[in-house]
Design an enzyme around this catalytic site. Structure first.
Site, PDB file in Angstrom:
ATOM      1  N   ARG A 129       0.646  -1.044   0.082  1.00 44.35           N
ATOM      2  CA  ARG A 129       0.278   0.198  -0.104  1.00 44.35           C
ATOM      3  C   ARG A 129       1.101   1.390   0.154  1.00 44.35           C
ATOM      4  O   ARG A 129       0.270   2.352   0.528  1.00 44.35           O
ATOM      5  CB  ARG A 129      -1.087  -0.412   1.100  1.00 44.35           C
ATOM      6  N   LYS A 159       3.296  11.444 -11.170  1.00 40.81           N
ATOM      7  CA  LYS A 159       2.067  10.874 -12.025  1.00 40.81           C
ATOM      8  C   LYS A 159       2.669   9.538 -12.286  1.00 40.81           C
ATOM      9  O   LYS A 159       3.798   9.270 -12.843  1.00 40.81           O
ATOM     10  CB  LYS A 159       1.914  11.701 -12.963  1.00 40.81           C
ATOM     11  N   GLU A 204       8.949  19.013 -24.093  1.00 43.37           N
ATOM     12  CA  GLU A 204       8.503  19.118 -23.492  1.00 43.37           C
ATOM     13  C   GLU A 204       9.239  20.894 -22.244  1.00 43.37           C
ATOM     14  O   GLU A 204       8.550  21.329 -21.822  1.00 43.37           O
ATOM     15  CB  GLU A 204       8.624  17.731 -22.061  1.00 43.37           C
ATOM     16  N   LYS A 234       7.761  22.949 -13.045  1.00 44.56           N
ATOM     17  CA  LYS A 234       6.463  21.810 -13.289  1.00 44.56           C
ATOM     18  C   LYS A 234       6.395  21.659 -11.952  1.00 44.56           C
ATOM     19  O   LYS A 234       5.316  21.805 -11.149  1.00 44.56           O
ATOM     20  CB  LYS A 234       7.709  20.831 -13.184  1.00 44.56           C
ATOM     21  N   GLU A 241      -4.325  17.718  -9.947  1.00 45.30           N
ATOM     22  CA  GLU A 241      -5.396  18.419 -11.799  1.00 45.30           C
ATOM     23  C   GLU A 241      -6.237  18.510 -11.025  1.00 45.30           C
ATOM     24  O   GLU A 241      -7.597  18.308 -11.774  1.00 45.30           O
ATOM     25  CB  GLU A 241      -4.893  16.984 -12.596  1.00 45.30           C
ATOM     26  N   ARG A 275      -2.495  22.390 -13.706  1.00 43.79           N
ATOM     27  CA  ARG A 275      -1.641  20.661 -13.400  1.00 43.79           C
ATOM     28  C   ARG A 275      -2.130  21.393 -15.479  1.00 43.79           C
ATOM     29  O   ARG A 275      -1.613  20.555 -15.835  1.00 43.79           O
ATOM     30  CB  ARG A 275      -1.968  20.428 -12.282  1.00 43.79           C
ATOM     31  N   ASN A 304      -1.039  20.260 -19.865  1.00 41.69           N
ATOM     32  CA  ASN A 304      -1.278  19.233 -20.841  1.00 41.69           C
ATOM     33  C   ASN A 304      -1.513  19.166 -22.736  1.00 41.69           C
ATOM     34  O   ASN A 304      -1.342  19.434 -23.716  1.00 41.69           O
ATOM     35  CB  ASN A 304      -2.659  18.685 -20.892  1.00 41.69           C
ATOM     36  N   HIS A 350      -1.596  17.635 -25.678  1.00 37.38           N
ATOM     37  CA  HIS A 350      -1.126  16.389 -25.681  1.00 37.38           C
ATOM     38  C   HIS A 350      -2.324  15.940 -25.771  1.00 37.38           C
ATOM     39  O   HIS A 350      -2.433  14.800 -25.896  1.00 37.38           O
ATOM     40  CB  HIS A 350      -1.010  16.154 -24.203  1.00 37.38           C
ATOM     41  N   HIS A 352      -1.401  13.134 -28.363  1.00 38.16           N
ATOM     42  CA  HIS A 352      -2.134  11.730 -27.827  1.00 38.16           C
ATOM     43  C   HIS A 352      -3.254  11.287 -29.091  1.00 38.16           C
ATOM     44  O   HIS A 352      -2.312   9.966 -29.788  1.00 38.16           O
ATOM     45  CB  HIS A 352      -3.062  11.601 -26.654  1.00 38.16           C
ATOM     46  N   HIS A 401       6.816  10.028 -27.708  1.00 36.05           N
ATOM     47  CA  HIS A 401       5.391  11.116 -27.254  1.00 36.05           C
ATOM     48  C   HIS A 401       5.775  13.144 -27.324  1.00 36.05           C
ATOM     49  O   HIS A 401       5.743  13.111 -27.674  1.00 36.05           O
ATOM     50  CB  HIS A 401       5.739  10.235 -25.467  1.00 36.05           C
TER      51      HIS A 401
HETATM   52  P1  NAD Z   1      11.766   5.532 -22.299  1.00 37.71           P
HETATM   53  O1  NAD Z   1      11.783   5.927 -21.145  1.00 37.71           O
HETATM   54  O2  NAD Z   1      10.971   4.926 -23.327  1.00 37.71           O
HETATM   55  O3  NAD Z   1      13.207   6.462 -22.627  1.00 37.71           O
HETATM   56  C1  NAD Z   1      13.177   7.154 -23.759  1.00 37.71           C
HETATM   57  C2  NAD Z   1      14.482   5.910 -24.755  1.00 37.71           C
HETATM   58  O4  NAD Z   1      15.566   5.794 -24.104  1.00 37.71           O
HETATM   59  C3  NAD Z   1      14.341   4.045 -24.271  1.00 37.71           C
HETATM   60  O5  NAD Z   1      14.955   3.126 -25.604  1.00 37.71           O
HETATM   61  C4  NAD Z   1      15.314   4.170 -23.704  1.00 37.71           C
HETATM   62  O6  NAD Z   1      15.753   2.704 -22.572  1.00 37.71           O
HETATM   63  C5  NAD Z   1      16.312   5.138 -23.834  1.00 37.71           C
HETATM   64  N1  NAD Z   1      17.043   5.919 -22.530  1.00 37.71           N
HETATM   65  C6  NAD Z   1      17.170   6.261 -21.789  1.00 37.71           C
HETATM   66  N2  NAD Z   1      17.842   7.139 -20.950  1.00 37.71           N
HETATM   67  C7  NAD Z   1      18.921   6.905 -21.609  1.00 37.71           C
HETATM   68  C8  NAD Z   1      20.755   7.069 -21.633  1.00 37.71           C
HETATM   69  N3  NAD Z   1      20.568   7.844 -20.798  1.00 37.71           N
HETATM   70  N4  NAD Z   1      21.342   6.788 -22.284  1.00 37.71           N
HETATM   71  C9  NAD Z   1      20.793   5.664 -23.257  1.00 37.71           C
HETATM   72  N5  NAD Z   1      19.473   5.216 -23.910  1.00 37.71           N
HETATM   73  C10 NAD Z   1      18.804   6.076 -22.667  1.00 37.71           C
HETATM   74  O7  NAD Z   1      10.688   7.275 -22.921  1.00 37.71           O
HETATM   75  P2  NAD Z   1      11.272   9.331 -22.553  1.00 37.71           P
HETATM   76  O8  NAD Z   1      10.625   9.731 -23.437  1.00 37.71           O
HETATM   77  O9  NAD Z   1      11.887   9.113 -21.032  1.00 37.71           O
HETATM   78  O10 NAD Z   1       9.229   8.870 -21.186  1.00 37.71           O
HETATM   79  C11 NAD Z   1       8.488   8.393 -22.529  1.00 37.71           C
HETATM   80  C12 NAD Z   1       7.406   8.046 -20.849  1.00 37.71           C
HETATM   81  O11 NAD Z   1       6.826   8.874 -20.312  1.00 37.71           O
HETATM   82  C13 NAD Z   1       5.949   7.857 -21.681  1.00 37.71           C
HETATM   83  O12 NAD Z   1       5.342   6.637 -21.047  1.00 37.71           O
HETATM   84  C14 NAD Z   1       4.916   9.122 -20.713  1.00 37.71           C
HETATM   85  O13 NAD Z   1       3.686   8.002 -20.835  1.00 37.71           O
HETATM   86  C15 NAD Z   1       5.770   8.735 -20.040  1.00 37.71           C
HETATM   87  N6  NAD Z   1       5.241  10.551 -18.877  1.00 37.71           N
HETATM   88  C16 NAD Z   1       5.139  10.528 -18.116  1.00 37.71           C
HETATM   89  C17 NAD Z   1       4.893  11.638 -17.184  1.00 37.71           C
HETATM   90  C18 NAD Z   1       4.553  11.930 -16.019  1.00 37.71           C
HETATM   91  O14 NAD Z   1       4.283  12.917 -15.440  1.00 37.71           O
HETATM   92  N7  NAD Z   1       4.673  10.861 -14.972  1.00 37.71           N
HETATM   93  C19 NAD Z   1       5.125  12.931 -18.010  1.00 37.71           C
HETATM   94  C20 NAD Z   1       5.098  12.976 -19.285  1.00 37.71           C
HETATM   95  C21 NAD Z   1       5.389  11.663 -20.243  1.00 37.71           C
HETATM   96  N1  GLY Z   2       3.208  15.990 -17.445  1.00 39.38           N
HETATM   97  C1  GLY Z   2       1.689  16.303 -16.975  1.00 39.38           C
HETATM   98  C2  GLY Z   2       1.497  16.367 -15.111  1.00 39.38           C
HETATM   99  O1  GLY Z   2       3.255  15.875 -15.182  1.00 39.38           O
HETATM  100  O2  GLY Z   2       0.673  17.036 -15.002  1.00 39.38           O
END
Ligand code: NAD
Ligand code: GLY
Length: 368
Positions: A121, A143, A185, A227, A237, A242, A246, A249, A253, A267
């Site tokens: 939990r 998130k 971003e 942020k 949100e 917040r 988006n 997005h 999306h 993305h």
């Molecule tokens: P990711 O985590 O898939 O990383 C992108 C690629 O880079 C992957 O192939 C990974 O293996 C590689 N990689 C990462 N760091 C590396 C490094 N230092 N050296 C070499 N390779 C490396 O993608 P991302 O763009 O970081 O994140 C996208 C995800 O984040 C999506 O699932 C999206 O929904 C999520 N997201 C979440 C939030 C949130 O607020 N929680 C906000 C924006 C996006």
């Molecule tokens: N990436 C959008 C949020 O964190 O609200």
């Protein structure tokens, strides 16, 4: 080194931004690693690039890193990935007061954060973001989520990390396309409420993407500061503040859904194109000067991000793209609030948008 406080009521924490943080990880965790064994979730690419450095840093401080290395990519953010990760954490004997380390991009951060939210939990976790996208956005704000058959990020929880360590050195091993996608971003924060930062982006993006350390440090610090301010004001949100994060997005999306959430459109690339579409749609509604929309498009195109729909070669019409938007988490009793722009730095939520109007706008953009 810069430290940005995230002043969330009941769960405040700090984001440390600097160089050499992973190579000296235990010191930067400030006593949170209270046992010899340290559970650490990552993906295979990050493990290849950073596993040895992080492992040695932990071992030098008397810890035994316990690695969980997942396949890279969005597919790991799944029910199966979550079940395997939570089972593994339970098998490792993780207790509520332990800190699980999430070393990677947004995929690893979102998955590990969600696992930490539900194991016993709620356990503690530390975000070690290694992509630009994760450093400026996903690692901050709590998130966490997985994807399901119905769509992306539809199952998850708000669960704040105990600490975020954004090591700028990690960006050195990131593929150029991923770096550029994360840069979208960064630009977003200028467009939301900081026109001065957008102008800085126009001046310094090329240096940032080429590896300029000062430019990277400045961009990450400004983005994280923005942020942190926004999520502290509206963690869940609920007030609309917040939701401005988006920007781009909702359009983005729909494009990700149409391209199958694949490498065809990352993305961050979808967000870049989505921000251009939000700006052009704002101009079409008479909210934003057309020159403002084209200035945004020109900047994103200059750094190699997509700024036009036609080159994607989508075999669909505007109505189909608009239909994807009906699955948006912001959908509220049949209405979908859009983040639009009155100016560069003047984002606002507009709840008067009709998806039929969006479809007609997209029909025109698909030919552009
Ligand atoms: P990711 O985590 O898939 O990383 C992108 C690629 O880079 C992957 O192939 C990974 O293996 C590689 N990689 C990462 N760091 C590396 C490094 N230092 N050296 C070499 N390779 C490396 O993608 P991302 O763009 O970081 O994140 C996208 C995800 O984040 C999506 O699932 C999206 O929904 C999520 N997201 C979440 C939030 C949130 O607020 N929680 C906000 C924006 C996006
Ligand atoms: N990436 C959008 C949020 O964190 O609200």
């Amino acid at each position: 080194m810069t430290t940005v406080p995230v002043a969330i009521a009941g769960a405040p924490y700090a984001v440390t931004i600097g160089r050499g943080l992973l190579a000296d990880l235990p010191a930067h965790c400030e006593g949170r690693l209270r046992k010899a064994k340290v559970p650490i979730v990552t993906d295979a690419n990050v493990f290849d690039a950073w596993g040895e450095i992080v492992g040695q840093a932990l071992a030098a401080a008397g810890h035994e890193p316990r690695w969980r290395v997942l396949p890279p990519g969005e597919a790991s953010k799944s029910w199966a990935g979550l079940a395997a990760t939570t089972d593994w954490l339970l098998g490792e004997g993780v207790e509520r007061g332990d800190h699980i380390l999430a070393l990677g991009g947004g995929v690893i951060g979102d998955l590990t954060g969600f696992a930490a939210a539900i194991v016993k939990r709620g356990c503690r976790f530390i975000q070690l973001p290694t992509t630009l996208l994760a450093q400026v956005d996903s690692s901050v704000g709590g998130k966490t989520a997985i994807n399901t058959a119905a769509g992306k990020n539809l199952v998850g929880a708000f669960h704040q990390p105990a600490l975020v360590l954004a090591d700028l050195d990690a960006l050195a091993t990131l593929p150029a396309r991923e770096l550029r996608a994360g840069y979208a971003e960064v630009v977003k924060y200028g467009l939301i409420d900081d026109p001065g930062f957008f102008a800085w982006c126009e001046a310094r993006a090329t240096a940032l993407l080429a590896g300029d350390a000062e430019a990277r440090a400045h961009a990450v610090a400004v983005a994280v500061g923005a942020k942190a301010r926004i999520v502290a004001a509206d963690e869940r949100e609920t007030t609309g503040a917040r939701a401005l994060l988006n920007l781009g997005h909702t359009f983005g999306h729909a494009l990700e859904a149409e391209t199958g959430f694949s490498d065809r459109l990352l993305h961050g690339e979808a967000v870049a194109l989505g921000m251009v579409l939000a700006a052009r749609f704002s101009a079409r509604r008479g909210l934003l000067a057309p020159a403002g929309a084209e200035r945004i498009a020109a900047h994103l195109a200059t750094v190699g991000l997509p700024a036009r729909l036609a080159p994607l070669g989508l075999a669909c019409d505007g109505a189909r793209l608009a239909a994807h938007m009906r699955h948006d988490k912001k959908m509220d009793a049949g209405s979908l609030p859009f983040v639009l722009l009155r100016a560069i730095g003047g984002a606002f939520l507009d709840s008067t948008v009709d998806l039929g109007e969006v479809a007609r706008f997209l029909d025109a953009e698909l030919d552009r």
